[in-house]
Motif scaffolding. Structure first.
Motif, PDB file in Angstrom:
ATOM      1  N   PRO A  56       0.846  -1.550  -0.026  1.00  0.00           N
ATOM      2  CA  PRO A  56       0.201   0.107   0.214  1.00  0.00           C
ATOM      3  C   PRO A  56       0.922   1.302  -0.175  1.00  0.00           C
ATOM      4  O   PRO A  56       1.948   1.446   0.752  1.00  0.00           O
ATOM      5  CB  PRO A  56      -0.750  -0.037   1.381  1.00  0.00           C
ATOM      6  CG  PRO A  56      -0.872  -1.381   1.610  1.00  0.00           C
ATOM      7  CD  PRO A  56       0.543  -1.927   1.218  1.00  0.00           C
ATOM      8  N   TYR A  57       0.291   2.248  -0.786  1.00  0.00           N
ATOM      9  CA  TYR A  57       1.177   3.540  -0.859  1.00  0.00           C
ATOM     10  C   TYR A  57       0.971   4.249   0.336  1.00  0.00           C
ATOM     11  O   TYR A  57       0.076   4.086   1.141  1.00  0.00           O
ATOM     12  CB  TYR A  57       0.519   4.581  -1.981  1.00  0.00           C
ATOM     13  CG  TYR A  57       1.180   5.957  -1.907  1.00  0.00           C
ATOM     14  CD1 TYR A  57       2.262   6.069  -2.748  1.00  0.00           C
ATOM     15  CD2 TYR A  57       0.650   6.922  -1.375  1.00  0.00           C
ATOM     16  CE1 TYR A  57       2.806   7.183  -3.189  1.00  0.00           C
ATOM     17  CE2 TYR A  57       1.138   7.726  -1.239  1.00  0.00           C
ATOM     18  CZ  TYR A  57       2.459   8.278  -2.313  1.00  0.00           C
ATOM     19  OH  TYR A  57       2.867   9.322  -2.285  1.00  0.00           O
ATOM     20  N   SER A  93      -9.147  10.582  -9.327  1.00  0.00           N
ATOM     21  CA  SER A  93     -10.071   9.365  -9.334  1.00  0.00           C
ATOM     22  C   SER A  93      -9.567   8.244  -8.276  1.00  0.00           C
ATOM     23  O   SER A  93     -10.185   7.899  -7.401  1.00  0.00           O
ATOM     24  CB  SER A  93     -10.687   8.840 -10.544  1.00  0.00           C
ATOM     25  OG  SER A  93      -9.872   8.036 -11.367  1.00  0.00           O
ATOM     26  N   GLU A  94      -8.317   7.757  -8.705  1.00  0.00           N
ATOM     27  CA  GLU A  94      -7.917   6.791  -7.762  1.00  0.00           C
ATOM     28  C   GLU A  94      -7.535   7.144  -6.355  1.00  0.00           C
ATOM     29  O   GLU A  94      -7.562   6.385  -5.505  1.00  0.00           O
ATOM     30  CB  GLU A  94      -6.502   6.231  -8.222  1.00  0.00           C
ATOM     31  CG  GLU A  94      -7.065   5.570  -9.620  1.00  0.00           C
ATOM     32  CD  GLU A  94      -5.857   4.818 -10.342  1.00  0.00           C
ATOM     33  OE1 GLU A  94      -4.752   4.862 -10.195  1.00  0.00           O
ATOM     34  OE2 GLU A  94      -6.194   3.929 -11.127  1.00  0.00           O
ATOM     35  N   GLU A  95      -6.894   8.484  -6.376  1.00  0.00           N
ATOM     36  CA  GLU A  95      -7.008   9.091  -4.814  1.00  0.00           C
ATOM     37  C   GLU A  95      -8.179   9.034  -3.985  1.00  0.00           C
ATOM     38  O   GLU A  95      -8.219   8.677  -2.929  1.00  0.00           O
ATOM     39  CB  GLU A  95      -6.592  10.521  -4.926  1.00  0.00           C
ATOM     40  CG  GLU A  95      -5.218  11.143  -3.984  1.00  0.00           C
ATOM     41  CD  GLU A  95      -4.575  12.072  -4.357  1.00  0.00           C
ATOM     42  OE1 GLU A  95      -4.829  13.060  -4.932  1.00  0.00           O
ATOM     43  OE2 GLU A  95      -3.238  11.807  -4.135  1.00  0.00           O
ATOM     44  N   GLN A 121     -11.667   7.087   0.481  1.00  0.00           N
ATOM     45  CA  GLN A 121     -12.987   6.371   0.961  1.00  0.00           C
ATOM     46  C   GLN A 121     -12.888   4.869   1.289  1.00  0.00           C
ATOM     47  O   GLN A 121     -12.735   4.002   0.506  1.00  0.00           O
ATOM     48  CB  GLN A 121     -14.142   6.480  -0.197  1.00  0.00           C
ATOM     49  CG  GLN A 121     -14.115   7.885  -0.790  1.00  0.00           C
ATOM     50  CD  GLN A 121     -14.904   8.113  -2.006  1.00  0.00           C
ATOM     51  OE1 GLN A 121     -15.273   7.203  -2.633  1.00  0.00           O
ATOM     52  NE2 GLN A 121     -15.297   9.320  -2.409  1.00  0.00           N
ATOM     53  N   GLY A 122     -12.718   4.730   2.671  1.00  0.00           N
ATOM     54  CA  GLY A 122     -12.590   3.598   3.187  1.00  0.00           C
ATOM     55  C   GLY A 122     -13.421   2.390   2.951  1.00  0.00           C
ATOM     56  O   GLY A 122     -12.993   1.271   2.403  1.00  0.00           O
ATOM     57  N   TYR A 124      -1.602   3.650  -8.714  1.00  0.00           N
ATOM     58  CA  TYR A 124      -1.537   4.854  -8.120  1.00  0.00           C
ATOM     59  C   TYR A 124      -0.019   5.099  -7.965  1.00  0.00           C
ATOM     60  O   TYR A 124       0.343   6.309  -7.944  1.00  0.00           O
ATOM     61  CB  TYR A 124      -2.177   4.520  -6.723  1.00  0.00           C
ATOM     62  CG  TYR A 124      -2.323   6.108  -5.979  1.00  0.00           C
ATOM     63  CD1 TYR A 124      -3.033   7.130  -6.318  1.00  0.00           C
ATOM     64  CD2 TYR A 124      -1.619   6.100  -4.803  1.00  0.00           C
ATOM     65  CE1 TYR A 124      -3.110   8.161  -5.624  1.00  0.00           C
ATOM     66  CE2 TYR A 124      -1.587   7.259  -4.101  1.00  0.00           C
ATOM     67  CZ  TYR A 124      -2.221   8.457  -4.349  1.00  0.00           C
ATOM     68  OH  TYR A 124      -2.220   9.596  -3.689  1.00  0.00           O
ATOM     69  N   GLY A 125       0.784   4.166  -7.282  1.00  0.00           N
ATOM     70  CA  GLY A 125       2.229   4.350  -6.855  1.00  0.00           C
ATOM     71  C   GLY A 125       3.110   4.862  -8.145  1.00  0.00           C
ATOM     72  O   GLY A 125       3.596   5.948  -8.093  1.00  0.00           O
TER      73      GLY A 125
END
Length: 445
Positions: A272-273, A404-406, A411-412, A430-431
């Motif tokens: 995970p980032y 959009s990916e952020e 949003q958990g 995302y990374g």
């Protein structure tokens, strides 16, 4: 409350683990009382957890070389050595894979309790087992889909041309109806995700050591900020703590300095980032060519760009399937990109002189770190424009944008509803986009 099916699966897993640990003790593995293998408190199915506080340098466990599963320890070793010339392949994995084909289907195998930790190897969820549509939908732009297609083609060719003839020549050991291409693919994934390659000594040269399976060591999970490392000695392999570890913490090994796309491709997960400090993004070499062609204002300039590209191909600085690799600290393929930027931005007269007989080939100054994080803002403006254009084109290759990916990551509940494949693919995309945006920020300074 867990369902009856889930409880049965958990009980089966615990039984397999208990059988493995008993086998490990019989085989001479030594495990510190300060650690335990667990299915709880770990990031994946199995893992190693500290029972007590640990100091840096403590040996967590050791594995005798006699317990390793390899082409040298398998009962097939004499036959594999005798026929080694016919088992050569581009991967170099065929001897070990033949051992695994044999041992994984032999109920009396010495390594049966070890291999039973992965029943049918069906838990491996590398992208090679995703549908092509799913890979395209989730991984477009990352380079993973292309790497998987190359893998699948190589596996098919290797099985047909090397493995199958060997099995047919030894029907007392292999049955093509049991030892199928599908099982072979599963075992390739097993070797990819769980094997180890002993590094060559500093004085050694030549081909890398073949992969081997190291029981217990392969149960440790990976993070970039790991706290243990596998050390090699003539008699035993030792997992050693590299820094203090507190009671209850998971013990992590390192699989290498790998970007998230490599972790997903080879192991089936992504960090995970922003946990993966080794994350990186690829800019396909052809994308740099596309950016240079789009920046050309006349047919004459476009023709010059194509000639410059052919020159770079002749130097083997670029290729159709190659990529320039960018990390958080700068460009990792520094020489290739440096020379490419230099040549592709040359005026016609300078390029003509470069091609004259006896002219020195362009190169990056040794040790200059000319494309490091600190150096990128000071690049020649023409180089910055070209590299920025290439980075923007690389970003357009993805099916979604960074914003959009952020939002999904923030949003958990939305993120929690994603499948594991979707979550891992999102972390990869995302990374990579964050790395490319970081590059653009450096170039705009």
């Amino acid at each position: 409350m867990a369902s009856a099916a889930k409880r049965a699966k958990m009980a089966s897993g615990e039984g397999a683990l208990a059988a493995f640990l008993a086998w490990a003790e019989r085989e001479g593995l030594r495990v510190s009382p300060k650690v335990c293998v667990s299915r709880e408190g770990t990031v994946a199915d199995y893992g190693l957890v500290a029972r007590e506080d640990l100091e840096a340098g403590e040996v967590l466990f050791s594995v005798p070389r006699t317990a390793l599963l390899s082409q040298h320890t398998s009962p097939l070793a004499p036959l594999l050595q005798k026929e080694h010339a016919s088992l050569e392949s581009s991967s170099g994995w065929v001897p070990l894979l033949l051992c695994l084909l044999h041992e994984s289907t032999d109920t009396h195998s010495r390594w049966a309790p070890y291999l039973s930790l992965w029943p049918g190897f069906s838990s491996l969820d590398l992208p090679m087992f995703w549908s092509r549509e799913e890979r395209k939908r989730l991984l477009q732009g990352t380079g993973v889909s292309e790497a998987v297609e190359r893998d699948l083609s190589s596996i098919q060719e290797e099985f047909s041309s090397v493995v199958l003839p060997f099995m047919k020549a030894h029907p007392d050991l292999f049955n093509p109806k049991v030892h199928t291409l599908e099982l072979y693919k599963r075992l390739v994934a097993f070797v990819m995700a769980y094997s180890f390659q002993e590094p060559l000594d500093d004085e050694e040269e030549g081909e890398p050591n073949p992969p081997v399976m190291v029981p217990l060591a392969d149960l440790l999970n990976h993070v970039a900020n790991h706290n243990a490392n596998l050390e090699y000695s003539p008699e035993r392999l030792k997992m050693v703590a590299t820094r203090p570890i507190l009671k209850g913490q998971e013990i992590f090994n390192t699989y290498g300095e790998l970007a998230n796309w490599q972790l997903l491709h080879m192991y089936g997960f992504a960090e995970p980032y922003p946990g993966n400090t080794n994350d990186a993004a690829d800019i396909p070499m052809l994308t740099l060519l596309q950016a240079a062609l789009e920046g050309a204002k006349t047919d004459q300039e476009r023709q010059l760009t194509l000639e410059q590209w052919d020159y770079l191909c002749g130097l083997e600085m670029v290729g159709e399937e190659g990529a320039f690799v960018v990390g958080w600290e700068g460009v990792l393929t520094e020489e290739e990109l440096y020379v490419s930027l230099k040549v592709l931005t040359m005026p016609a007269a300078e390029f003509k002189a470069l091609k004259e007989p006896g002219a020195a080939e362009p190169s990056a100054r040794a040790g200059g770190q000319l494309l490091s994080k600190a150096a990128l803002p000071a690049l020649n403006p023409a180089w910055k424009r070209l590299l920025s254009s290439a980075a923007l084109l690389a970003l357009k290759a993805y099916r979604s944008d960074l914003k959009s990916e952020e939002e999904t990551l923030q949003q958990g509940q939305t993120y929690a509803r994603l499948s594991s494949r979707e979550r891992h693919a999102l972390q990869v995309r995302y990374g990579e986009k964050k790395v490319l945006h970081h590059l653009l920020q450096l170039l705009s300074a």
